[in-house]
Design a protein around this motif. Sequence first.
Motif, PDB file in Angstrom:
ATOM      1  N   GLN A 216      23.124  38.256  33.632  1.00 47.93           N
ATOM      2  CA  GLN A 216      23.596  37.907  32.286  1.00 47.93           C
ATOM      3  C   GLN A 216      24.904  38.623  31.971  1.00 47.93           C
ATOM      4  OE1 GLN A 216      21.680  35.462  31.067  1.00 47.93           O
ATOM      5  NE2 GLN A 216      20.521  35.824  32.924  1.00 47.93           N
ATOM      6  N   GLY A 217      25.626  38.103  30.989  1.00 51.21           N
ATOM      7  CA  GLY A 217      26.850  38.756  30.549  1.00 51.21           C
ATOM      8  C   GLY A 217      28.092  38.172  31.198  1.00 51.21           C
ATOM      9  N   THR A 218      29.231  38.826  30.939  1.00 53.73           N
ATOM     10  CA  THR A 218      30.533  38.306  31.345  1.00 53.73           C
ATOM     11  C   THR A 218      31.220  39.163  32.395  1.00 53.73           C
ATOM     12  OG1 THR A 218      31.592  39.509  29.519  1.00 53.73           O
ATOM     13  CG2 THR A 218      30.864  37.251  29.073  1.00 53.73           C
ATOM     14  N   PHE A 219      30.541  40.195  32.912  1.00 53.11           N
ATOM     15  CA  PHE A 219      31.191  41.086  33.858  1.00 53.11           C
ATOM     16  C   PHE A 219      31.596  40.377  35.145  1.00 53.11           C
ATOM     17  CE2 PHE A 219      30.945  44.204  37.384  1.00 53.11           C
ATOM     18  CZ  PHE A 219      32.043  44.977  37.026  1.00 53.11           C
ATOM     19  N   ALA A 220      30.838  39.386  35.579  1.00 51.88           N
ATOM     20  CA  ALA A 220      31.133  38.698  36.839  1.00 51.88           C
ATOM     21  C   ALA A 220      32.543  38.125  36.843  1.00 51.88           C
ATOM     22  CB  ALA A 220      30.118  37.596  37.101  1.00 51.88           C
ATOM     23  N   ALA A 221      32.974  37.567  35.723  1.00 51.60           N
ATOM     24  CA  ALA A 221      34.318  36.981  35.661  1.00 51.60           C
ATOM     25  C   ALA A 221      35.382  38.051  35.877  1.00 51.60           C
ATOM     26  CB  ALA A 221      34.524  36.283  34.317  1.00 51.60           C
ATOM     27  N   TYR A 222      35.185  39.222  35.289  1.00 51.55           N
ATOM     28  CA  TYR A 222      36.130  40.320  35.493  1.00 51.55           C
ATOM     29  C   TYR A 222      36.113  40.769  36.953  1.00 51.55           C
ATOM     30  CZ  TYR A 222      38.220  44.952  35.381  1.00 51.55           C
ATOM     31  OH  TYR A 222      38.998  46.048  35.658  1.00 51.55           O
ATOM     32  N   PHE A 223      34.917  40.949  37.490  1.00 48.16           N
ATOM     33  CA  PHE A 223      34.805  41.453  38.861  1.00 48.16           C
ATOM     34  C   PHE A 223      35.432  40.476  39.863  1.00 48.16           C
ATOM     35  CE2 PHE A 223      32.429  41.674  42.883  1.00 48.16           C
ATOM     36  CZ  PHE A 223      32.707  42.988  43.240  1.00 48.16           C
ATOM     37  N   ASP A 224      35.145  39.193  39.729  1.00 50.40           N
ATOM     38  CA  ASP A 224      35.659  38.209  40.677  1.00 50.40           C
ATOM     39  C   ASP A 224      37.172  38.066  40.604  1.00 50.40           C
ATOM     40  OD1 ASP A 224      33.173  37.688  41.712  1.00 50.40           O
ATOM     41  OD2 ASP A 224      32.804  35.919  40.485  1.00 50.40           O
ATOM     42  N   ALA A 225      37.765  38.425  39.461  1.00 50.03           N
ATOM     43  CA  ALA A 225      39.218  38.311  39.300  1.00 50.03           C
ATOM     44  C   ALA A 225      39.964  39.519  39.867  1.00 50.03           C
ATOM     45  CB  ALA A 225      39.569  38.137  37.826  1.00 50.03           C
ATOM     46  N   LEU A 226      39.242  40.569  40.224  1.00 48.93           N
ATOM     47  CA  LEU A 226      39.898  41.748  40.784  1.00 48.93           C
ATOM     48  C   LEU A 226      40.446  41.456  42.182  1.00 48.93           C
ATOM     49  CD1 LEU A 226      37.349  44.602  39.905  1.00 48.93           C
ATOM     50  CD2 LEU A 226      39.608  44.242  38.877  1.00 48.93           C
ATOM     51  N   PRO A 227      41.533  42.119  42.567  1.00 54.27           N
ATOM     52  CA  PRO A 227      41.973  42.026  43.966  1.00 54.27           C
ATOM     53  C   PRO A 227      40.872  42.516  44.898  1.00 54.27           C
ATOM     54  CG  PRO A 227      43.659  43.053  42.588  1.00 54.27           C
ATOM     55  CD  PRO A 227      42.420  42.952  41.743  1.00 54.27           C
ATOM     56  N   LYS A 228      40.847  41.977  46.106  1.00 50.82           N
ATOM     57  CA  LYS A 228      39.762  42.292  47.039  1.00 50.82           C
ATOM     58  C   LYS A 228      39.629  43.795  47.274  1.00 50.82           C
ATOM     59  CE  LYS A 228      37.847  41.195  51.582  1.00 50.82           C
ATOM     60  NZ  LYS A 228      37.541  42.605  51.905  1.00 50.82           N
ATOM     61  N   ALA A 229      40.736  44.501  47.380  1.00 50.65           N
ATOM     62  CA  ALA A 229      40.662  45.936  47.654  1.00 50.65           C
ATOM     63  C   ALA A 229      39.944  46.672  46.529  1.00 50.65           C
ATOM     64  CB  ALA A 229      42.065  46.502  47.843  1.00 50.65           C
ATOM     65  N   ARG A 230      40.168  46.261  45.286  1.00 46.27           N
ATOM     66  CA  ARG A 230      39.497  46.914  44.161  1.00 46.27           C
ATOM     67  C   ARG A 230      38.033  46.509  44.072  1.00 46.27           C
ATOM     68  NH1 ARG A 230      43.594  46.049  39.217  1.00 46.27           N
ATOM     69  NH2 ARG A 230      41.866  46.966  38.032  1.00 46.27           N
ATOM     70  N   ARG A 231      37.729  45.255  44.420  1.00 43.20           N
ATOM     71  CA  ARG A 231      36.317  44.853  44.471  1.00 43.20           C
ATOM     72  C   ARG A 231      35.577  45.663  45.520  1.00 43.20           C
ATOM     73  NH1 ARG A 231      38.364  39.520  44.642  1.00 43.20           N
ATOM     74  NH2 ARG A 231      37.488  39.248  46.731  1.00 43.20           N
ATOM     75  N   ASP A 232      36.195  45.827  46.682  1.00 44.49           N
ATOM     76  CA  ASP A 232      35.549  46.581  47.760  1.00 44.49           C
ATOM     77  C   ASP A 232      35.372  48.047  47.373  1.00 44.49           C
ATOM     78  OD1 ASP A 232      35.475  44.293  49.259  1.00 44.49           O
ATOM     79  OD2 ASP A 232      37.206  44.810  50.511  1.00 44.49           O
ATOM     80  N   ARG A 233      36.360  48.623  46.698  1.00 47.16           N
ATOM     81  CA  ARG A 233      36.258  50.023  46.274  1.00 47.16           C
ATOM     82  C   ARG A 233      35.100  50.215  45.304  1.00 47.16           C
ATOM     83  NH1 ARG A 233      40.986  52.826  42.776  1.00 47.16           N
ATOM     84  NH2 ARG A 233      40.291  51.168  41.371  1.00 47.16           N
ATOM     85  N   LEU A 234      34.972  49.292  44.338  1.00 48.07           N
ATOM     86  CA  LEU A 234      33.879  49.396  43.379  1.00 48.07           C
ATOM     87  C   LEU A 234      32.540  49.197  44.070  1.00 48.07           C
ATOM     88  CD1 LEU A 234      32.832  49.704  40.523  1.00 48.07           C
ATOM     89  CD2 LEU A 234      33.311  47.281  40.134  1.00 48.07           C
ATOM     90  N   LEU A 235      32.465  48.238  44.970  1.00 45.63           N
ATOM     91  CA  LEU A 235      31.218  47.982  45.695  1.00 45.63           C
ATOM     92  C   LEU A 235      30.782  49.215  46.476  1.00 45.63           C
ATOM     93  CD1 LEU A 235      28.998  46.110  46.857  1.00 45.63           C
ATOM     94  CD2 LEU A 235      30.665  45.379  48.571  1.00 45.63           C
ATOM     95  N   GLU A 236      31.687  49.836  47.182  1.00 46.05           N
ATOM     96  CA  GLU A 236      31.318  50.991  47.999  1.00 46.05           C
ATOM     97  C   GLU A 236      30.971  52.194  47.134  1.00 46.05           C
ATOM     98  OE1 GLU A 236      30.581  50.847  51.136  1.00 46.05           O
ATOM     99  OE2 GLU A 236      31.031  48.715  50.859  1.00 46.05           O
ATOM    100  N   ALA A 237      31.652  52.357  46.003  1.00 44.34           N
ATOM    101  CA  ALA A 237      31.297  53.449  45.094  1.00 44.34           C
ATOM    102  C   ALA A 237      29.901  53.242  44.534  1.00 44.34           C
ATOM    103  CB  ALA A 237      32.321  53.533  43.960  1.00 44.34           C
ATOM    104  N   MET A 238      29.586  51.990  44.178  1.00 42.04           N
ATOM    105  CA  MET A 238      28.261  51.699  43.636  1.00 42.04           C
ATOM    106  C   MET A 238      27.192  51.904  44.707  1.00 42.04           C
ATOM    107  SD  MET A 238      27.271  50.777  40.564  1.00 42.04           S
ATOM    108  CE  MET A 238      28.623  49.802  39.880  1.00 42.04           C
TER     109      MET A 238
END
Length: 265
Positions: A216-238
Amino acid sequence: MPSTFVAKGAEAYEASMGRWSQRLAAPFLDFAGVPSCGRVLDAGCGTGSLTLSLSAYPEMEAIEAIDFEEDFAATLRMRTDDPRINAQQGDVCALPYEDQTFDAVYSLLVLYFVSDADRAVQEMRRVSKPGAVAAAAVWSYDGMPSWRLFWDTVRAIEPEASGKGIPTGRRPLTAEDELRQVFENAGFADVAETTLTITMRYAGFDDFWLPKVYGQGTFAAYFDALPKARRDRLLEAMRAVYLGGGSEDGPRGFESVAFAVRGTA
Protein backbone atom coordinates in the motif's frame (compact mmCIF):
# COMPACT_ATOMS: atom_id res chain seq x y z
CA MET A 1 -12.40 12.61 1.35
CA PRO A 2 -13.69 9.57 3.29
CA SER A 3 -10.38 7.67 3.25
CA THR A 4 -6.69 8.58 3.46
CA PHE A 5 -5.64 4.98 2.77
CA VAL A 6 -3.79 4.57 -0.54
CA ALA A 7 -4.98 1.15 -1.70
CA LYS A 8 -3.18 -0.80 -4.41
CA GLY A 9 -5.38 -3.86 -4.59
CA ALA A 10 -6.38 -6.69 -2.32
CA GLU A 11 -3.31 -8.82 -3.02
CA ALA A 12 -0.91 -6.02 -2.11
CA TYR A 13 -2.92 -5.30 1.03
CA GLU A 14 -2.81 -8.94 2.13
CA ALA A 15 0.98 -9.07 1.76
CA SER A 16 1.67 -5.78 3.51
CA MET A 17 -0.99 -5.71 6.25
CA GLY A 18 -3.85 -8.18 5.82
CA ARG A 19 -1.87 -11.10 7.19
CA TRP A 20 -1.16 -9.17 10.38
CA SER A 21 -4.84 -8.24 10.71
CA GLN A 22 -5.57 -11.97 10.73
CA ARG A 23 -3.24 -12.47 13.70
CA LEU A 24 -4.65 -9.49 15.55
CA ALA A 25 -8.32 -10.43 15.06
CA ALA A 26 -8.45 -13.16 17.73
CA PRO A 27 -6.93 -11.17 20.64
CA PHE A 28 -9.00 -8.18 19.56
CA LEU A 29 -12.25 -10.14 19.83
CA ASP A 30 -11.11 -11.64 23.14
CA PHE A 31 -10.83 -8.11 24.48
CA ALA A 32 -13.92 -6.67 22.78
CA GLY A 33 -16.24 -9.58 23.43
CA VAL A 34 -18.76 -11.15 21.08
CA PRO A 35 -22.51 -11.11 21.77
CA SER A 36 -24.26 -14.43 22.33
CA CYS A 37 -26.48 -13.80 19.31
CA GLY A 38 -27.71 -11.08 16.98
CA ARG A 39 -26.32 -8.85 14.27
CA VAL A 40 -22.80 -7.38 14.19
CA LEU A 41 -20.89 -4.92 12.00
CA ASP A 42 -17.28 -4.90 10.82
CA ALA A 43 -16.76 -1.22 9.97
CA GLY A 44 -13.78 -1.03 7.63
CA CYS A 45 -13.51 -4.74 6.89
CA GLY A 46 -10.57 -4.70 4.49
CA THR A 47 -10.29 -8.13 2.90
CA GLY A 48 -12.17 -9.73 5.77
CA SER A 49 -9.78 -10.81 8.54
CA LEU A 50 -12.14 -9.77 11.33
CA THR A 51 -15.33 -10.64 9.43
CA LEU A 52 -14.17 -14.20 8.90
CA SER A 53 -13.15 -14.46 12.55
CA LEU A 54 -16.66 -13.38 13.53
CA SER A 55 -18.14 -16.03 11.23
CA ALA A 56 -16.55 -18.68 13.45
CA TYR A 57 -19.27 -17.88 16.02
CA PRO A 58 -22.29 -19.96 14.89
CA GLU A 59 -24.71 -17.98 17.06
CA MET A 60 -24.25 -14.83 14.98
CA GLU A 61 -27.41 -14.19 12.95
CA ALA A 62 -25.98 -11.61 10.52
CA ILE A 63 -22.52 -10.14 9.91
CA GLU A 64 -22.40 -6.89 7.99
CA ALA A 65 -19.05 -5.79 6.55
CA ILE A 66 -18.29 -2.47 4.89
CA ASP A 67 -15.16 -0.95 3.36
CA PHE A 68 -14.40 2.16 1.32
CA GLU A 69 -12.54 0.01 -1.25
CA GLU A 70 -14.90 -2.00 -3.43
CA ASP A 71 -11.99 -4.29 -4.37
CA PHE A 72 -11.59 -5.26 -0.70
CA ALA A 73 -15.31 -5.91 -0.25
CA ALA A 74 -15.35 -7.99 -3.44
CA THR A 75 -12.38 -10.03 -2.23
CA LEU A 76 -14.19 -10.76 1.02
CA ARG A 77 -17.26 -11.92 -0.92
CA MET A 78 -15.04 -14.31 -2.87
CA ARG A 79 -13.43 -15.65 0.32
CA THR A 80 -16.65 -16.90 1.91
CA ASP A 81 -19.95 -18.53 1.08
CA ASP A 82 -21.36 -17.88 4.56
CA PRO A 83 -24.92 -16.62 3.95
CA ARG A 84 -24.79 -14.52 7.13
CA ILE A 85 -22.05 -12.28 5.68
CA ASN A 86 -22.98 -9.25 3.60
CA ALA A 87 -19.96 -7.29 2.35
CA GLN A 88 -20.39 -3.99 0.54
CA GLN A 89 -18.61 -0.78 -0.38
CA GLY A 90 -19.37 2.14 1.91
CA ASP A 91 -18.08 4.96 4.09
CA VAL A 92 -17.41 4.37 7.79
CA CYS A 93 -18.08 8.07 8.38
CA ALA A 94 -21.60 7.70 6.94
CA LEU A 95 -22.73 4.16 7.72
CA PRO A 96 -25.68 3.04 5.54
CA TYR A 97 -27.67 1.54 8.42
CA GLU A 98 -30.57 2.62 10.59
CA ASP A 99 -30.09 3.79 14.16
CA GLN A 100 -29.70 1.08 16.82
CA THR A 101 -29.23 -1.77 14.35
CA PHE A 102 -26.35 -3.82 15.74
CA ASP A 103 -25.63 -5.88 18.85
CA ALA A 104 -21.89 -5.15 18.44
CA VAL A 105 -19.81 -2.91 16.19
CA TYR A 106 -16.10 -3.39 15.47
CA SER A 107 -13.40 -1.48 13.61
CA LEU A 108 -9.97 -3.09 13.25
CA LEU A 109 -6.99 -1.04 12.01
CA VAL A 110 -9.19 1.49 10.22
CA LEU A 111 -9.88 4.64 12.22
CA TYR A 112 -6.55 6.37 11.55
CA PHE A 113 -7.25 6.16 7.82
CA VAL A 114 -10.67 7.82 7.81
CA SER A 115 -11.04 11.54 7.16
CA ASP A 116 -12.83 12.15 10.49
CA ALA A 117 -12.31 9.58 13.23
CA ASP A 118 -14.66 11.38 15.61
CA ARG A 119 -17.45 11.21 13.03
CA ALA A 120 -16.74 7.53 12.37
CA VAL A 121 -16.96 6.60 16.06
CA GLN A 122 -20.13 8.67 16.43
CA GLU A 123 -21.55 6.62 13.55
CA MET A 124 -20.52 3.42 15.31
CA ARG A 125 -22.46 4.58 18.37
CA ARG A 126 -25.48 5.64 16.30
CA VAL A 127 -25.93 2.19 14.77
CA SER A 128 -25.34 0.36 18.07
CA LYS A 129 -28.30 -0.86 20.08
CA PRO A 130 -28.50 0.35 23.70
CA GLY A 131 -26.14 -1.83 25.70
CA ALA A 132 -24.19 -2.97 22.64
CA VAL A 133 -20.40 -3.01 22.76
CA ALA A 134 -18.33 -1.16 20.18
CA ALA A 135 -14.58 -1.69 19.88
CA ALA A 136 -11.70 -0.52 17.73
CA ALA A 137 -7.96 -1.03 17.43
CA VAL A 138 -5.12 0.86 15.74
CA TRP A 139 -1.39 0.19 15.56
CA SER A 140 0.74 2.09 18.04
CA TYR A 141 3.20 4.45 16.36
CA ASP A 142 5.98 3.25 18.66
CA GLY A 143 4.83 -0.35 18.51
CA MET A 144 5.65 -1.34 14.92
CA PRO A 145 9.41 -1.97 14.88
CA SER A 146 9.50 -3.63 11.45
CA TRP A 147 7.92 -0.57 9.82
CA ARG A 148 10.03 1.86 11.83
CA LEU A 149 13.13 -0.10 10.76
CA PHE A 150 12.08 0.21 7.13
CA TRP A 151 11.20 3.91 7.13
CA ASP A 152 14.16 4.98 9.29
CA THR A 153 16.51 3.21 6.87
CA VAL A 154 14.89 4.88 3.88
CA ARG A 155 15.26 8.30 5.53
CA ALA A 156 18.91 7.65 6.33
CA ILE A 157 19.84 6.49 2.82
CA GLU A 158 17.40 8.61 0.79
CA PRO A 159 16.67 11.83 2.73
CA GLU A 160 15.04 13.30 -0.39
CA ALA A 161 12.28 10.72 -0.02
CA SER A 162 10.73 12.54 2.95
CA GLY A 163 7.25 13.61 1.97
CA LYS A 164 7.33 11.49 -1.18
CA GLY A 165 5.62 8.36 -0.01
CA ILE A 166 7.34 8.30 3.39
CA PRO A 167 5.32 9.12 6.52
CA THR A 168 6.46 12.47 7.89
CA GLY A 169 5.07 11.83 11.36
CA ARG A 170 2.76 9.61 13.31
CA ARG A 171 -0.87 9.23 12.32
CA PRO A 172 -3.67 10.45 14.62
CA LEU A 173 -4.85 7.97 17.29
CA THR A 174 -1.53 6.10 17.38
CA ALA A 175 -0.54 7.37 20.84
CA GLU A 176 -1.85 6.06 24.16
CA ASP A 177 -5.25 7.44 25.26
CA GLU A 178 -6.11 9.10 21.93
CA LEU A 179 -8.49 6.38 20.75
CA ARG A 180 -10.02 6.11 24.22
CA GLN A 181 -10.72 9.86 24.19
CA VAL A 182 -12.52 9.61 20.84
CA PHE A 183 -14.79 6.87 22.25
CA GLU A 184 -15.54 8.92 25.36
CA ASN A 185 -16.27 12.02 23.28
CA ALA A 186 -18.73 9.99 21.20
CA GLY A 187 -20.71 9.18 24.34
CA PHE A 188 -19.75 5.57 24.96
CA ALA A 189 -19.89 4.44 28.58
CA ASP A 190 -17.49 2.17 30.50
CA VAL A 191 -14.67 2.85 28.03
CA ALA A 192 -11.66 0.59 28.54
CA GLU A 193 -8.29 0.59 26.77
CA THR A 194 -5.61 -2.08 26.46
CA THR A 195 -2.66 -3.04 24.30
CA LEU A 196 -2.59 -6.08 22.03
CA THR A 197 0.68 -7.67 20.92
CA ILE A 198 1.38 -9.96 17.99
CA THR A 199 4.58 -10.98 16.22
CA MET A 200 5.03 -9.98 12.61
CA ARG A 201 7.04 -12.88 11.21
CA TYR A 202 8.82 -12.62 7.86
CA ALA A 203 10.08 -15.68 6.00
CA GLY A 204 13.14 -13.83 4.73
CA PHE A 205 14.37 -10.52 3.41
CA ASP A 206 12.24 -10.56 0.25
CA ASP A 207 9.14 -11.19 2.37
CA PHE A 208 10.07 -8.13 4.42
CA TRP A 209 11.17 -5.84 1.57
CA LEU A 210 8.82 -6.41 -1.34
CA PRO A 211 5.45 -5.89 0.41
CA LYS A 212 6.73 -2.67 1.99
CA VAL A 213 7.97 -1.26 -1.30
CA TYR A 214 5.16 -2.47 -3.53
CA GLY A 215 2.32 -2.82 -1.02
CA GLN A 216 0.00 0.00 0.00
CA GLY A 217 0.98 3.64 -0.35
CA THR A 218 2.94 5.67 -2.89
CA PHE A 219 6.55 4.82 -2.04
CA ALA A 220 6.89 2.41 -4.99
CA ALA A 221 6.59 5.25 -7.49
CA TYR A 222 9.42 7.14 -5.79
CA PHE A 223 11.60 4.05 -5.52
CA ASP A 224 11.12 2.96 -9.14
CA ALA A 225 12.01 6.47 -10.37
CA LEU A 226 15.39 6.43 -8.63
CA PRO A 227 18.53 5.78 -10.69
CA LYS A 228 19.57 2.13 -10.52
CA ALA A 229 22.65 2.87 -8.41
CA ARG A 230 20.53 4.56 -5.73
CA ARG A 231 17.94 1.78 -5.80
CA ASP A 232 20.70 -0.77 -5.33
CA ARG A 233 22.25 1.23 -2.48
CA LEU A 234 18.93 1.42 -0.64
CA LEU A 235 18.24 -2.27 -1.25
CA GLU A 236 21.60 -3.35 0.14
CA ALA A 237 21.30 -1.04 3.15
CA MET A 238 17.87 -2.46 3.91
CA ARG A 239 19.17 -6.01 3.55
CA ALA A 240 22.01 -5.30 5.99
CA VAL A 241 19.59 -3.85 8.53
CA TYR A 242 17.22 -6.81 8.21
CA LEU A 243 20.06 -9.29 8.65
CA GLY A 244 21.19 -7.40 11.75
CA GLY A 245 24.87 -7.60 10.94
CA GLY A 246 24.74 -11.28 10.03
CA SER A 247 25.17 -12.83 6.62
CA GLU A 248 22.45 -15.48 6.64
CA ASP A 249 19.00 -14.62 5.33
CA GLY A 250 16.00 -16.23 6.98
CA PRO A 251 13.02 -15.70 9.26
CA ARG A 252 12.80 -12.68 11.52
CA GLY A 253 10.07 -11.74 14.02
CA PHE A 254 9.07 -8.29 15.28
CA GLU A 255 6.75 -7.83 18.25
CA SER A 256 4.09 -5.30 17.26
CA VAL A 257 1.63 -3.47 19.50
CA ALA A 258 -1.86 -2.08 18.87
CA PHE A 259 -4.08 0.04 21.08
CA ALA A 260 -7.59 -1.35 21.53
CA VAL A 261 -10.61 0.36 23.05
CA ARG A 262 -14.13 -0.83 23.84
CA GLY A 263 -17.19 0.98 25.14
CA THR A 264 -20.89 0.44 25.74
CA ALA A 265 -23.60 2.32 23.85
